[in-house]
Each structure stands twice: as C-alpha cells, then as structure tokens.
Design a protein around this motif. Structure first.
Motif, PDB file in Angstrom:
ATOM      1  N   TYR A   1     -25.368 -29.575  10.542  1.00  0.00           N
ATOM      2  CA  TYR A   1     -24.257 -30.389  10.042  1.00  0.00           C
ATOM      3  C   TYR A   1     -23.214 -30.688  11.120  1.00  0.00           C
ATOM      4  CZ  TYR A   1     -20.773 -32.191   6.753  1.00  0.00           C
ATOM      5  OH  TYR A   1     -19.873 -32.991   6.095  1.00  0.00           O
ATOM      6  N   THR A   2     -22.745 -29.655  11.816  1.00  0.00           N
ATOM      7  CA  THR A   2     -21.695 -29.894  12.810  1.00  0.00           C
ATOM      8  C   THR A   2     -22.179 -30.810  13.924  1.00  0.00           C
ATOM      9  OG1 THR A   2     -22.326 -27.792  13.864  1.00  0.00           O
ATOM     10  CG2 THR A   2     -20.418 -27.770  12.406  1.00  0.00           C
ATOM     11  N   ARG A   3     -23.441 -30.676  14.296  1.00  0.00           N
ATOM     12  CA  ARG A   3     -23.998 -31.556  15.333  1.00  0.00           C
ATOM     13  C   ARG A   3     -24.051 -33.002  14.847  1.00  0.00           C
ATOM     14  NH1 ARG A   3     -26.596 -30.190  20.715  1.00  0.00           N
ATOM     15  NH2 ARG A   3     -25.576 -28.192  21.091  1.00  0.00           N
ATOM     16  N   MET A   4     -24.396 -33.218  13.583  1.00  0.00           N
ATOM     17  CA  MET A   4     -24.430 -34.576  13.040  1.00  0.00           C
ATOM     18  C   MET A   4     -23.040 -35.195  13.025  1.00  0.00           C
ATOM     19  SD  MET A   4     -27.268 -34.745   9.969  1.00  0.00           S
ATOM     20  CE  MET A   4     -26.815 -33.253   9.094  1.00  0.00           C
ATOM     21  N   VAL A   5     -22.046 -34.405  12.643  1.00  0.00           N
ATOM     22  CA  VAL A   5     -20.667 -34.907  12.631  1.00  0.00           C
ATOM     23  C   VAL A   5     -20.233 -35.279  14.045  1.00  0.00           C
ATOM     24  CG1 VAL A   5     -18.257 -34.281  12.221  1.00  0.00           C
ATOM     25  CG2 VAL A   5     -20.019 -33.657  10.540  1.00  0.00           C
ATOM     26  N   GLU A   6     -20.498 -34.413  14.999  1.00  0.00           N
ATOM     27  CA  GLU A   6     -20.114 -34.690  16.384  1.00  0.00           C
ATOM     28  C   GLU A   6     -20.840 -35.914  16.933  1.00  0.00           C
ATOM     29  OE1 GLU A   6     -19.148 -30.004  17.492  1.00  0.00           O
ATOM     30  OE2 GLU A   6     -21.009 -30.937  18.173  1.00  0.00           O
ATOM     31  N   THR A   7     -22.109 -36.078  16.580  1.00  0.00           N
ATOM     32  CA  THR A   7     -22.867 -37.245  17.045  1.00  0.00           C
ATOM     33  C   THR A   7     -22.323 -38.520  16.423  1.00  0.00           C
ATOM     34  OG1 THR A   7     -24.850 -35.885  17.300  1.00  0.00           O
ATOM     35  CG2 THR A   7     -25.164 -38.262  17.254  1.00  0.00           C
ATOM     36  N   PHE A   8     -21.942 -38.457  15.149  1.00  0.00           N
ATOM     37  CA  PHE A   8     -21.336 -39.628  14.500  1.00  0.00           C
ATOM     38  C   PHE A   8     -20.088 -40.064  15.259  1.00  0.00           C
ATOM     39  CE2 PHE A   8     -18.302 -41.553  11.554  1.00  0.00           C
ATOM     40  CZ  PHE A   8     -19.076 -42.545  10.957  1.00  0.00           C
ATOM     41  N   ILE A   9     -19.251 -39.106  15.630  1.00  0.00           N
ATOM     42  CA  ILE A   9     -18.032 -39.425  16.375  1.00  0.00           C
ATOM     43  C   ILE A   9     -18.380 -40.032  17.736  1.00  0.00           C
ATOM     44  CG2 ILE A   9     -15.968 -38.439  17.455  1.00  0.00           C
ATOM     45  CD1 ILE A   9     -16.028 -36.292  15.229  1.00  0.00           C
ATOM     46  N   GLU A  10     -19.367 -39.472  18.414  1.00  0.00           N
ATOM     47  CA  GLU A  10     -19.803 -40.022  19.705  1.00  0.00           C
ATOM     48  C   GLU A  10     -20.283 -41.460  19.553  1.00  0.00           C
ATOM     49  OE1 GLU A  10     -22.800 -37.383  21.054  1.00  0.00           O
ATOM     50  OE2 GLU A  10     -21.428 -35.703  21.414  1.00  0.00           O
ATOM     51  N   HIS A  11     -21.009 -41.737  18.475  1.00  0.00           N
ATOM     52  CA  HIS A  11     -21.516 -43.097  18.257  1.00  0.00           C
ATOM     53  C   HIS A  11     -20.375 -44.082  18.010  1.00  0.00           C
ATOM     54  CE1 HIS A  11     -25.843 -41.735  16.989  1.00  0.00           C
ATOM     55  NE2 HIS A  11     -25.543 -41.421  18.227  1.00  0.00           N
ATOM     56  N   THR A  12     -19.387 -43.687  17.198  1.00  0.00           N
ATOM     57  CA  THR A  12     -18.274 -44.604  16.939  1.00  0.00           C
ATOM     58  C   THR A  12     -17.509 -44.888  18.229  1.00  0.00           C
ATOM     59  OG1 THR A  12     -16.814 -42.754  16.318  1.00  0.00           O
ATOM     60  CG2 THR A  12     -18.016 -43.871  14.542  1.00  0.00           C
ATOM     61  N   GLU A  13     -17.331 -43.862  19.048  1.00  0.00           N
ATOM     62  CA  GLU A  13     -16.635 -44.070  20.322  1.00  0.00           C
ATOM     63  C   GLU A  13     -17.408 -45.023  21.225  1.00  0.00           C
ATOM     64  OE1 GLU A  13     -13.992 -40.299  21.541  1.00  0.00           O
ATOM     65  OE2 GLU A  13     -16.131 -39.863  21.461  1.00  0.00           O
ATOM     66  N   ALA A  14     -18.731 -44.877  21.239  1.00  0.00           N
ATOM     67  CA  ALA A  14     -19.563 -45.745  22.075  1.00  0.00           C
ATOM     68  C   ALA A  14     -19.503 -47.194  21.589  1.00  0.00           C
ATOM     69  CB  ALA A  14     -21.001 -45.253  22.070  1.00  0.00           C
ATOM     70  N   TYR A  15     -19.537 -47.382  20.277  1.00  0.00           N
ATOM     71  CA  TYR A  15     -19.458 -48.735  19.723  1.00  0.00           C
ATOM     72  C   TYR A  15     -18.124 -49.383  20.080  1.00  0.00           C
ATOM     73  CZ  TYR A  15     -23.563 -47.598  16.834  1.00  0.00           C
ATOM     74  OH  TYR A  15     -24.825 -47.250  16.392  1.00  0.00           O
ATOM     75  N   VAL A  16     -17.048 -48.602  20.015  1.00  0.00           N
ATOM     76  CA  VAL A  16     -15.721 -49.119  20.348  1.00  0.00           C
ATOM     77  C   VAL A  16     -15.638 -49.458  21.831  1.00  0.00           C
ATOM     78  CG1 VAL A  16     -13.281 -48.512  20.556  1.00  0.00           C
ATOM     79  CG2 VAL A  16     -14.535 -47.950  18.462  1.00  0.00           C
TER      80      VAL A  16
END
Length: 328
Positions: free
Chosen positions: A234-249
C-alpha cells in the motif's frame, strides 16, 4: 480514512534476506493447459532485486503465472490473414505471461512483514502460493484460524493439493480456504476478525488504489474493535502515485487526452484549477487523493487507464495508445 484499525503508513517493504531460509511448500511445475487459468513455472535466477537492493545468490524462484491481459486487446493473424485463436501459444510468446504470485525475495519480505502481525482470527485474500499462512505457521503466530478467500478455483486446487499433505494436522484444521471474491465475502459475512490482510492485486500499480481503498472500507465492519487491517504494497502504491502526478506536472502532460483511474481523474480535475500550485502542495494533495479515493474495480477499466507502470517499453506504449480518449 481516519480509523486506527487501518494504518496507511504501515510498511511491508522491509529488506530481510533471511526469509529465503524459511522452508516453503509450492506446487510442482506444470505447463499451461487451455482449460486452466494459471500454471506454475520455476526458474533459476542468478540475482534478483529487492527494494532497489541487488541480491546475488543464485536460487530457484517459483512463479504462479497467468496469461497477459494484453491478449484480449490484440488479435494476431496468420500468413493467410486469418485470425489466430486466442488460445494459441503464439500469443504467449509475444505477450509475456504475468506473474500472479511469486516467491521472489521482495515478495517474501513483504508477506513476512504482514505475517509478523497476524493474531487471533485472521482473514486474508487471496491465496497466491499460500506464502502468508505458511509464514504464520513458521513464526508460530498466536492465530486461532486463518480464513483465505480466493476467487480462482484453479489456484485453490493447484496450491492446496501441494500444501495440505505437507502441513501438520493442527495447521490443516486452522486453515480454511473459501472460494469467491473478497468483496462478496466482506459484504456477506457476519464474522469479526482480529487481523485482515488484503493481497488480491498482482502488482503495485497505483491504478489499483481506488479499489484497494474500497476493499478497506468494506473490511472495516468485519474488523474487530481492536483489530488491524494491512494491505500488500500500500505505501509503495501511494508513493508511486505521488511520483506519477509530479512527473505529469513536470512534463506538462495533458491528462484530459487520456482515460484515467478515479484517483488520477480527481488529481487532473484539481490540477486544472491549480496549475500554479507549488510542488509541496501538489504532493500533499496527491497523497490525500491517493488515500481517500475509493471505487469498485468494475467501475473503471483498469487496463484502459493511463499509467507509466509497466514491465517493458512495449507494454507502456500499448497502454498509452489504449488509454487515449480519441483513438484514430
């Protein structure tokens, strides 16, 4: 989710190479059969990566495999232009089978971390290679019963046929395997459990987060007042989601062009009105969205939602094309 029975910061990405010394029972290798949804394959690997750490000790790793989801979206044709039947092995040569479950070091470490928390009446889904109950027995955890919910009958037959003769009579009487989906079980059962361990998704792609959050909400009424709920990765999925949003931005990706999972859809809507938000605000909102977005898996088409999470560049490009809203 503010309920203390589910700690969203609980981590299972703990590097413990000694878990490889714990004896486990697995089914023997078997070739894929057209009538079966899964099969077993063991491979000798000279090294493996666990949480970005290289582990170099050659060993045999067991894989519970299923056919690639990409097969349903692609059609092959023979030299005469005729469609190749979906059951043909050619598809598996082009679209590599997916690991439903494996005893790779990283997987063992994550399940071991969860097993260390098991106590009382335990509920888990799904079965996989039955590593979780085997670790619970090895650690002699104070468990009364372990109820495993598994939706695939082929997985139950394959794994339990190998495991049942190899565990003690006490362990057999403690272990109960139930066929069906975790959603249905949580909605229909009236039992309370002291430990609920959710592990019904096959990788840590953050597109699963809305579904995982949905499962947690269903699990809370089935969790005892002083019980606990853990979710694999779970924590890894949350952290990856944040990384993806930052990359998209950072890359100024126009997310409106793509089909998105419910969590990323929420982020895209928020960012459209806050495009000048500082990075820390983006991270904070992304985390909140990752933790609070909940939706049944059948409410969104996972394979059509944009993600950079993939096993190969080809898979990434296929997903990008599939997720475009207006495909030519």
């Amino acid at each position: 989710m503010n309920d203390t029975r589910f700690d969203s910061d609980w981590r299972d990405d703990i590097y413990i190479p000694d878990v490889l010394d714990i004896p486990l029972v697995f089914p023997r290798d078997a070739r894929r059969k057209p009538a079966k949804s899964v099969w077993v394959q063991s491979r000798f690997e000279r090294e493996e990566t666990s949480f970005d750490q290289e582990f170099r000790r050659g060993r045999v790793i067991t894989y519970l495999l299923k056919r690639s989801d990409a097969i349903q979206y692609n059609e092959l044709r023979d030299s005469k232009g005729n469609p190749v039947p979906k059951e043909d092995d050619t598809y598996d040569a082009i679209f590599r089978p997916q690991a439903w479950m494996t005893d790779a070091l990283q997987e063992r470490c994550m399940v071991y971390a969860a097993a260390q928390c098991a106590r009382g009446k335990v509920l888990t889904g799904g079965l996989g290679l039955a590593i979780y109950p085997q670790f619970c027995f090895f650690l002699q955890r104070p468990v009364d019963t372990i109820t495993v919910v598994e939706k695939e009958p082929d997985v139950i037959d394959l794994v339990m046929e190998a495991l049942s003769p190899q565990i003690s009579p006490e362990a057999r009487s403690c272990l109960h395997v139930v066929g069906g989906t975790m959603e249905a079980f949580l909605q229909e059962s009236l039992e309370l459990f002291d430990t609920i361990y959710l592990d019904t998704w096959d990788n840590m792609d953050p597109r699963f987060l809305p579904w995982v959050n949905h499962l947690v909400r269903l699990a809370l009424p089935r969790c005892a007042p002083h019980g606990q709920i853990q979710c694999w990765g779970y924590t890894r999925m949350v952290e990856t989601f944040i990384e993806h949003t930052e990359a998209y931005v950072e890359r100024k990706i126009d997310l409106s062009r793509f089909h998105l999972d419910p969590a990323m859809e929420r982020f895209a809507a928020w960012f459209a009105d806050h495009s000048d938000a500082p990075r820390e605000t983006v991270r904070s909102i992304s985390r909140e969205i990752a933790l609070t977005t909940a939706a049944p898996l059948e409410s969104y088409s996972l394979s059509e939602c944009l993600t950079p999470f993939s096993r190969s560049r080809l898979e990434m490009m296929m997903n990008r094309n599939l997720s475009l809203r207006n495909k030519a």
